[in-house]
Design a protein around this motif. Sequence first.
Motif, PDB file in Angstrom:
ATOM      1  N   ALA A   1      30.018 -28.771  57.872  1.00  0.00           N
ATOM      2  CA  ALA A   1      28.595 -28.921  58.207  1.00  0.00           C
ATOM      3  C   ALA A   1      28.306 -30.180  59.020  1.00  0.00           C
ATOM      4  CB  ALA A   1      27.758 -28.944  56.930  1.00  0.00           C
TER       5      ALA A   1
ATOM      6  N   ASP B   1      34.174 -31.320  63.746  1.00  0.00           N
ATOM      7  CA  ASP B   1      33.790 -30.005  63.241  1.00  0.00           C
ATOM      8  C   ASP B   1      34.984 -29.175  62.777  1.00  0.00           C
ATOM      9  OD1 ASP B   1      34.897 -29.632  65.691  1.00  0.00           O
ATOM     10  OD2 ASP B   1      33.321 -28.302  66.461  1.00  0.00           O
TER      11      ASP B   1
ATOM     12  N   THR C   1      37.935 -22.751  56.943  1.00  0.00           N
ATOM     13  CA  THR C   1      36.697 -22.060  56.557  1.00  0.00           C
ATOM     14  C   THR C   1      35.556 -23.070  56.543  1.00  0.00           C
ATOM     15  OG1 THR C   1      37.133 -22.439  54.206  1.00  0.00           O
ATOM     16  CG2 THR C   1      37.939 -20.377  55.146  1.00  0.00           C
ATOM     17  N   GLN C   2      34.333 -22.550  56.387  1.00  0.00           N
ATOM     18  CA  GLN C   2      33.144 -23.391  56.451  1.00  0.00           C
ATOM     19  C   GLN C   2      33.135 -24.456  55.356  1.00  0.00           C
ATOM     20  OE1 GLN C   2      30.861 -23.315  58.787  1.00  0.00           O
ATOM     21  NE2 GLN C   2      29.480 -24.838  57.934  1.00  0.00           N
ATOM     22  N   GLU C   3      33.503 -24.062  54.145  1.00  0.00           N
ATOM     23  CA  GLU C   3      33.528 -24.998  53.019  1.00  0.00           C
ATOM     24  C   GLU C   3      34.783 -24.755  52.191  1.00  0.00           C
ATOM     25  OE1 GLU C   3      29.773 -26.181  51.127  1.00  0.00           O
ATOM     26  OE2 GLU C   3      30.697 -25.560  49.226  1.00  0.00           O
TER      27      GLU C   3
ATOM     28  N   SER D   1      33.455 -29.862  53.926  1.00  0.00           N
ATOM     29  CA  SER D   1      32.590 -28.920  54.625  1.00  0.00           C
ATOM     30  C   SER D   1      32.631 -29.150  56.130  1.00  0.00           C
ATOM     31  CB  SER D   1      31.144 -29.071  54.123  1.00  0.00           C
ATOM     32  OG  SER D   1      30.258 -28.298  54.891  1.00  0.00           O
TER      33      SER D   1
END
Length: 683
Positions: free
Chosen positions: A152, A37, A118-120, A150
């Motif tokens: 995700a 993650d 960052t997330q993406e 990502s």
Amino acid sequence: MTKKFLFTLSLLSLTFISWAQILKPVSWSFSTEAINDKEAYVVATAKIDKGWHVYSLNIEEGGPIATSLTLSPSKSYALVGKATEAPEAEKAFDPNFNMNIAWHEDRAVFKQKVKLNTQEVTINGVLEFMVCNDKQCLPPEEITFKVTASLAGKAIANTLATPTTTPATDSISTAISAITDSAVIDTTSQQVLVNAIDIEPLAQEEQSLWAIFLAGFIGGFLALIMPCIFPMLPLTVSFFTKKAGSRAKAVTQAGLYGLFIIVIYVVLGLLVTIIFGSDALNEMASNGIFNFVFFLMLVIFAISFFGAFELTLPSSWVNKVDEKSDKGGLAGLFFMAFALALVSFSCTGPIIGTLLVQAASMGELMGPAIGMFGFSLALAIPFTLFAAFPSLLKSLPKSGGWLNSVKVVLGFIELALAFKFLSNVDLAYHWDILDREVFLVLWIVIFALLGLYLLGKIKFSHDSDLPFVSVPRLFLSIIVFSFTLYMVPGLWGAPLKAISAWLPPQTTQDFDLYTNSLSSPSEKSNVAKKYAGLFEAPHHLDAFFDYEEGMAYAKSVNKPVLIDFTGHSCVNCRKMEASVWSDPEVLNILKKDYVLISLYVDDKTALPEAEQYTSTFSGKKVKTLGNKWSDFQASKFKVNSQPYYVIVNDKEELLTKPEAFNLDISNYIRFLNEGKSNYQNKN
């Protein structure tokens, strides 16, 4: 499956209608791969045409251009460690660069780990690589790409980056965009699409493994005729035939004995890989310290073969194994085979050691085991064969002094090979001790002594008296003395092409009459030339290194122009210069009838800011001198391979069909004469 088929079919169609002369032996895809993650890999995957290879990330100075994966700095992510490559690069000694060079064939994957903030994240990068085959090298190429990573929890794949180098690649990237835009494809399907294009199952490098097997088999045959093993052959077969009571049982027991020999040596090969690892052995084989240690080992083995001392394993080991061999049954046969391996160590040790190191240095995980399989197979076959056909034993030569002679001859060869490893260290650390003349003097002396030994003029402690010279000894001595005399002109600079792979480079030669005899430095003109401080033409030829400057000079002296598209890393360019340009007639034509312009397509000299530009042909930024001449060759002549020779007049008109790599001297003379004749006719 249908998507894969249609996509592959569309790529093939586009490839066939693309410009045929622009070579594109490598296709690249770029994607990301989630690790956890917080971290992800940026992945560059190369699919390489058969016969071509892309170089490793790690190439020593003086070799070809290494592959590099560079990501643009960003606050959105941070690099973690250095880029990695898989599978392990194949490494081999290249005599043209006088160094071990690592490359990939068929398929290669380069990865750079990043930590995402960052997330993406959108990641921009540049991949630089160089591709060669056994005949030519293409100039280094840079590909800019953009991928998305990502947090995700799954990888986000990306379509192929567009290395806008040729219309063919433009068409392919357009086709990919059309396919991906015409359908709704989620990230998982998109990853499958990328895999369908560029990822194939890993396969063993069969040629390398066959080479290792063959080397092992030859080594096993040499071990078989050594004094530690050969006398045991009839004794062991007699043991089986007498103890078994029947021929069928004797053959079975001998077969099992041979099988156990194979098992023991193959397990030894597997243990080498398990304990040290293929990667570690591969690095050791190209390491200076290891080469020096191996040099000392081979010298010690040679001295042992000469009879100064015996290399043996502890006698307690041999005795314990020998005791267990008397038990009978399968266990007894196994320990008989084990006893053979231990007792024969003084003869087989140097051969096995050399084989294991060479097998591991080729970068194959199963290399040591395959090498040991070949070695043990050569040992095992005779025991089974003679047990099945005992009458064949009568055809074997009797044991005698010739067995020790075999051992001594191998000692001379091991001593000569030892200096090759010392030369590797000398070159790596720039000691400048073992230059070309010194190396040749050592080899000349070693092989001259070997020739004298074969004729019975030198005798070692374990040698029998030699009342006469046998016919095999006579012919072997003729071969050895012929080889010795062949090396003598090398002391004055003769190229010695047959053994150049084993010699230090010609540039280490202090006294080189050969090169100076081809063309005198005094024949050069006094015209000031751009970049003359960076480059030097072979054979003292008077060359220009800037196209515009050379064309202007050709117009002033009314001569045709030979454009030589070459490169620092172009192996076949050097072969053409050494084998074709060195011909007296070729040299004479080049000096008198042509203006030579040599353009190095891989040179990294930065162009002044004012001279940098974006290519209208490829769309890439031209920043270096090599970029400039590479772009010029591709855009002007629709070819991007070297060497490439073009004859033009001062109006830039082609005078004859260009030539590429071809070692036929008569063909090159025809090429030059045809260009000169057409120039005169046009004028």
